[in-house]
Design an enzyme around this catalytic site. Structure first.
Site, PDB file in Angstrom:
ATOM      1  N   ASP A   1      12.201 -14.586  14.592  1.00  0.00           N
ATOM      2  CA  ASP A   1      11.114 -14.704  13.560  1.00  0.00           C
ATOM      3  C   ASP A   1      11.573 -15.817  12.431  1.00  0.00           C
ATOM      4  O   ASP A   1      12.765 -16.108  12.348  1.00  0.00           O
ATOM      5  CB  ASP A   1      11.067 -13.210  12.777  1.00  0.00           C
ATOM      6  CG  ASP A   1      10.275 -12.171  13.502  1.00  0.00           C
ATOM      7  OD1 ASP A   1       9.678 -12.660  14.313  1.00  0.00           O
ATOM      8  OD2 ASP A   1      10.576 -11.065  13.278  1.00  0.00           O
TER       9      ASP A   1
ATOM     10  N   ARG B   1       5.422 -18.465  18.637  1.00  0.00           N
ATOM     11  CA  ARG B   1       4.155 -17.708  17.810  1.00  0.00           C
ATOM     12  C   ARG B   1       3.646 -18.428  16.447  1.00  0.00           C
ATOM     13  O   ARG B   1       4.484 -18.668  15.887  1.00  0.00           O
ATOM     14  CB  ARG B   1       4.988 -16.239  17.368  1.00  0.00           C
ATOM     15  CG  ARG B   1       4.052 -15.317  16.530  1.00  0.00           C
ATOM     16  CD  ARG B   1       4.669 -14.223  15.766  1.00  0.00           C
ATOM     17  NE  ARG B   1       5.409 -13.489  16.821  1.00  0.00           N
ATOM     18  CZ  ARG B   1       6.463 -12.839  16.404  1.00  0.00           C
ATOM     19  NH1 ARG B   1       7.197 -12.978  15.473  1.00  0.00           N
ATOM     20  NH2 ARG B   1       7.136 -12.014  17.542  1.00  0.00           N
TER      21      ARG B   1
ATOM     22  N   GLY C   1       2.118 -17.280   7.764  1.00  0.00           N
ATOM     23  CA  GLY C   1       3.170 -17.361   6.667  1.00  0.00           C
ATOM     24  C   GLY C   1       3.058 -16.427   5.545  1.00  0.00           C
ATOM     25  O   GLY C   1       1.959 -15.999   4.932  1.00  0.00           O
ATOM     26  N   ALA C   2       4.117 -15.702   5.251  1.00  0.00           N
ATOM     27  CA  ALA C   2       4.084 -14.595   4.304  1.00  0.00           C
ATOM     28  C   ALA C   2       5.157 -14.546   3.006  1.00  0.00           C
ATOM     29  O   ALA C   2       5.159 -13.669   2.488  1.00  0.00           O
ATOM     30  CB  ALA C   2       4.208 -13.303   5.133  1.00  0.00           C
TER      31      ALA C   2
ATOM     32  N   ARG D   1       4.908  -7.767   2.187  1.00  0.00           N
ATOM     33  CA  ARG D   1       4.755  -9.133   2.627  1.00  0.00           C
ATOM     34  C   ARG D   1       3.213  -9.337   3.501  1.00  0.00           C
ATOM     35  O   ARG D   1       2.475 -10.128   3.547  1.00  0.00           O
ATOM     36  CB  ARG D   1       5.834  -9.827   3.355  1.00  0.00           C
ATOM     37  CG  ARG D   1       6.838 -10.239   2.338  1.00  0.00           C
ATOM     38  CD  ARG D   1       7.835 -11.172   3.019  1.00  0.00           C
ATOM     39  NE  ARG D   1       8.483 -10.513   4.373  1.00  0.00           N
ATOM     40  CZ  ARG D   1       9.939  -9.771   4.050  1.00  0.00           C
ATOM     41  NH1 ARG D   1      10.257  -9.516   2.773  1.00  0.00           N
ATOM     42  NH2 ARG D   1      10.209  -9.304   4.976  1.00  0.00           N
ATOM     43  N   ARG D   2       3.140  -8.309   4.041  1.00  0.00           N
ATOM     44  CA  ARG D   2       1.882  -8.205   5.129  1.00  0.00           C
ATOM     45  C   ARG D   2       0.625  -8.156   4.314  1.00  0.00           C
ATOM     46  O   ARG D   2      -0.261  -8.563   4.484  1.00  0.00           O
ATOM     47  CB  ARG D   2       2.003  -7.151   6.116  1.00  0.00           C
ATOM     48  CG  ARG D   2       3.071  -6.904   7.232  1.00  0.00           C
ATOM     49  CD  ARG D   2       3.014  -8.144   8.120  1.00  0.00           C
ATOM     50  NE  ARG D   2       3.661  -9.567   7.686  1.00  0.00           N
ATOM     51  CZ  ARG D   2       4.750  -9.827   7.468  1.00  0.00           C
ATOM     52  NH1 ARG D   2       6.003  -8.907   7.618  1.00  0.00           N
ATOM     53  NH2 ARG D   2       5.137 -10.945   6.968  1.00  0.00           N
TER      54      ARG D   2
END
Length: 305
Positions: free
Chosen positions: A132, A182, A186-187, A286-287
């Site tokens: 990630d 992937r 961005g978060a 963050r999502r």
């Protein structure tokens, strides 16, 4: 309003008091609707259910920013145990991990030793591992480690974030690695010096990166809940005669469940990002910051039966 919403949720993601309360009271407030369980063993039946529905999975043991070599080794062992359990149970699942949980902020020797042990185990059991991406201050080191490991291990992917200015050139540098990537928006909260300040620019760059990586001939995971991004990818694949086995859609567990199933029925590979562990609060916030629509998806997921 979108910028205010993003900053608000990113601010909440770093609140230690709320994080402690979330770990204590999470199950009462629907944490099980967005994470697979506290342990990986608790997540196994859920993965089996998702596989039965035609969905593939990638699992992530939540937690980051480890500053102890011992803790980093423990998290490495957890990851290897997860890989073995995936193999033993015949699960259609990959593994995602963060380098800061394996010692990136301690020193390179620690994180490389842990990653090599994990990847040796993953190759033995034929499980793909994706690194990630974290905040921009760690992006360069993450990609350098990825490139070094990719020369030795085939079953390794990483993440490129479209909100960073550098991502287009990163794609060029990774091209020779035959990368499994992937692609996400961005978060993390980033400065205008390194990231696009406007959502439309982030979206346009994501479309650009999707097209570029697919036309470069590399397997691509499009991680987005955005219908416009999904439709763009479908149309691009049709126009460029890109077969469905050259890309996949990825979405978070607990969000857009019906869309996931519909895409799978249409013959697309759909992978559900399924986190587990008690350190779910920062991940969830963050999502929420990523995209305002996620708030509605999450609320519906938490309170639906």
């Amino acid at each position: 309003m979108e910028a205010i919403s993003k900053n608000f949720f990113l601010f909440l993601s770093n609140n230690r008091l709320l994080d402690r309360l979330a770990k204590k009271w999470g199950p009462k407030f629907g944490a099980d609707k967005i994470v697979g369980g506290v342990t990986f063993e608790e997540a196994v039946p859920l993965i089996q259910q998702l596989n039965h529905q035609g969905l593939q999975v990638t699992v992530d043991h939540l937690g980051e920013f480890v500053n102890s070599a011992k803790e980093a080794r423990n998290r490495s062992q957890e990851c290897m145990n997860t890989i073995r359990t995936i193999s033993e149970n015949g699960l259609n699942s990959e593994v995602s991990l963060k380098l800061t949980s394996l010692g990136l902020d301690i020193n390179e020797d620690v994180v490389m030793e842990n990653m090599e042990q994990i990847l040796e185990t993953a190759e033995k059991h034929d499980v793909i591992v994706t690194i990630d991406m974290e905040d921009s201050s760690r992006c360069e080191r993450t990609l350098e480690i990825y490139k070094r490991l990719k020369t030795k291990y085939y079953n390794l992917g990483t993440v490129i974030q479209s909100y960073l200015y550098r991502s287009d050139s990163d794609l060029d540098e990774l091209n020779e690695c035959n990368p499994y990537l992937r692609l996400v928006k961005g978060a993390y909260k980033e400065s205008g010096k390194v990231a696009f300040p406007d959502k439309s620019m982030v979206d346009d760059n994501l479309k650009h990166l999707i097209k570029k990586n697919l036309l470069n001939g590399h397997y691509t995971a499009i991680a987005s809940h955005d219908d416009k991004i999904i439709d763009f990818t479908k149309k691009l694949a049709e126009e460029e005669n890109i077969s469905k086995d050259r890309f996949e859609f990825q979405m978070l567990y607990g969000m857009r469940n019906q869309t996931q199933l519909e895409l799978a029925k249409e013959g697309y590979t759909v992978r559900v990002y399924l986190p587990y562990g008690d350190d779910w609060y920062g991940y969830f916030m963050r999502r929420m910051a990523e995209r305002p629509a996620n708030i509605a998806f999450a609320i519906k997921g938490v309170f639906s039966k």
